[in-house]
Write a protein that holds these residues in place. Structure first.
Motif, PDB file in Angstrom:
ATOM      1  N   TRP A  74      -9.376   1.880  -3.162  1.00 14.59           N
ATOM      2  CA  TRP A  74      -8.424   2.889  -3.630  1.00 14.59           C
ATOM      3  C   TRP A  74      -9.158   4.098  -4.193  1.00 14.59           C
ATOM      4  CZ3 TRP A  74      -3.486   2.108  -2.558  1.00 14.59           C
ATOM      5  CH2 TRP A  74      -2.949   0.816  -2.540  1.00 14.59           C
ATOM      6  N   ILE A  80      -8.925  -4.040  -1.265  1.00 16.49           N
ATOM      7  CA  ILE A  80      -8.419  -2.698  -0.968  1.00 16.49           C
ATOM      8  C   ILE A  80      -9.293  -1.687  -1.697  1.00 16.49           C
ATOM      9  CG2 ILE A  80      -6.469  -1.101  -1.080  1.00 16.49           C
ATOM     10  CD1 ILE A  80      -4.627  -3.572  -1.194  1.00 16.49           C
ATOM     11  N   ILE A 106       0.832  -1.204   0.000  1.00 16.67           N
ATOM     12  CA  ILE A 106       0.000   0.000   0.000  1.00 16.67           C
ATOM     13  C   ILE A 106       0.868   1.255   0.000  1.00 16.67           C
ATOM     14  CG2 ILE A 106      -1.627   1.331   1.420  1.00 16.67           C
ATOM     15  CD1 ILE A 106      -2.822  -1.501   2.177  1.00 16.67           C
ATOM     16  N   CYS A 154      -5.103   4.810  -0.348  1.00 18.08           N
ATOM     17  CA  CYS A 154      -5.837   3.661   0.180  1.00 18.08           C
ATOM     18  C   CYS A 154      -6.847   4.172   1.202  1.00 18.08           C
ATOM     19  CB  CYS A 154      -4.869   2.690   0.853  1.00 18.08           C
ATOM     20  SG  CYS A 154      -5.671   1.342   1.748  1.00 18.08           S
ATOM     21  N   VAL A 207      -8.388  -2.120   5.205  1.00 17.33           N
ATOM     22  CA  VAL A 207      -8.110  -3.131   4.194  1.00 17.33           C
ATOM     23  C   VAL A 207      -8.679  -4.438   4.738  1.00 17.33           C
ATOM     24  CG1 VAL A 207      -6.270  -4.411   3.041  1.00 17.33           C
ATOM     25  CG2 VAL A 207      -6.064  -1.933   3.381  1.00 17.33           C
ATOM     26  N   LYS A 248      -8.896   3.118   4.167  1.00 15.25           N
ATOM     27  CA  LYS A 248      -8.899   2.018   5.123  1.00 15.25           C
ATOM     28  C   LYS A 248     -10.282   1.830   5.736  1.00 15.25           C
ATOM     29  CE  LYS A 248      -4.012   2.199   6.050  1.00 15.25           C
ATOM     30  NZ  LYS A 248      -3.552   3.021   4.980  1.00 15.25           N
ATOM     31  N   GLU A 266       0.777   4.242  -2.753  1.00 11.63           N
ATOM     32  CA  GLU A 266       0.523   5.620  -2.319  1.00 11.63           C
ATOM     33  C   GLU A 266       1.682   6.551  -2.655  1.00 11.63           C
ATOM     34  OE1 GLU A 266      -0.696   5.142   1.820  1.00 11.63           O
ATOM     35  OE2 GLU A 266      -2.794   5.378   1.182  1.00 11.63           O
TER      36      GLU A 266
END
Length: 127
Positions: A80, A78, A11, A65, A69, A67, A15
């Motif tokens: 996104w 996930i 992640i 991301c 996850v 959250k 990012e």
């Protein structure tokens, strides 16, 4: 099944907008990706090339991301968001779910679920 540390590092790489590098580092050589229900792209080198082709059209990308996850054994989901500033002056906001199957510490299958209309670039009035 990926470790919590591997997921964290994956992640973090995305990012950082190191998308092609994340594929190289975290995907198996025989991995596949598919967009919604389109036919899959197969092979890590193919995935990297497709990612680089997309990113070459962008002036800037912001990847985030959302959250939490979700992980259940070798399956990971996930959420996104991606904000693209395209070279032609347009922009796009994409929100997607990535559904992944891992073998050990490598992704072997990934499907992205999103509304394709999000990919249509918006033009700025001053562009």
């Amino acid at each position: 099944m990926p470790s919590a540390e591997t997921l964290r590092r994956f992640i973090e790489r995305v990012e950082q907008n190191a998308h092609a590098e994340a594929i190289e580092e975290f995907y198996a050589s025989h991995a596949s990706m598919r967009e919604n229900q389109a036919p899959p792209r197969v092979g890590r080198d193919t995935l990297i090339a497709a990612e680089r082709k997309t990113l070459a059209r962008a002036r800037a990308v912001r990847s985030r991301c959302v959250k939490p996850v979700f992980q259940n054994g070798d399956r990971v989901v996930i959420h996104w968001t991606f904000d693209f500033q395209w070279l032609d002056g347009g922009s796009s906001h994409l929100e997607e779910l990535a559904y992944q199957r891992w073998e050990g510490e490598r992704i072997v299958e990934e499907t992205f679920f999103y509304d394709p209309a999000q990919g249509i670039a918006r033009r700025h009035p001053d562009a």
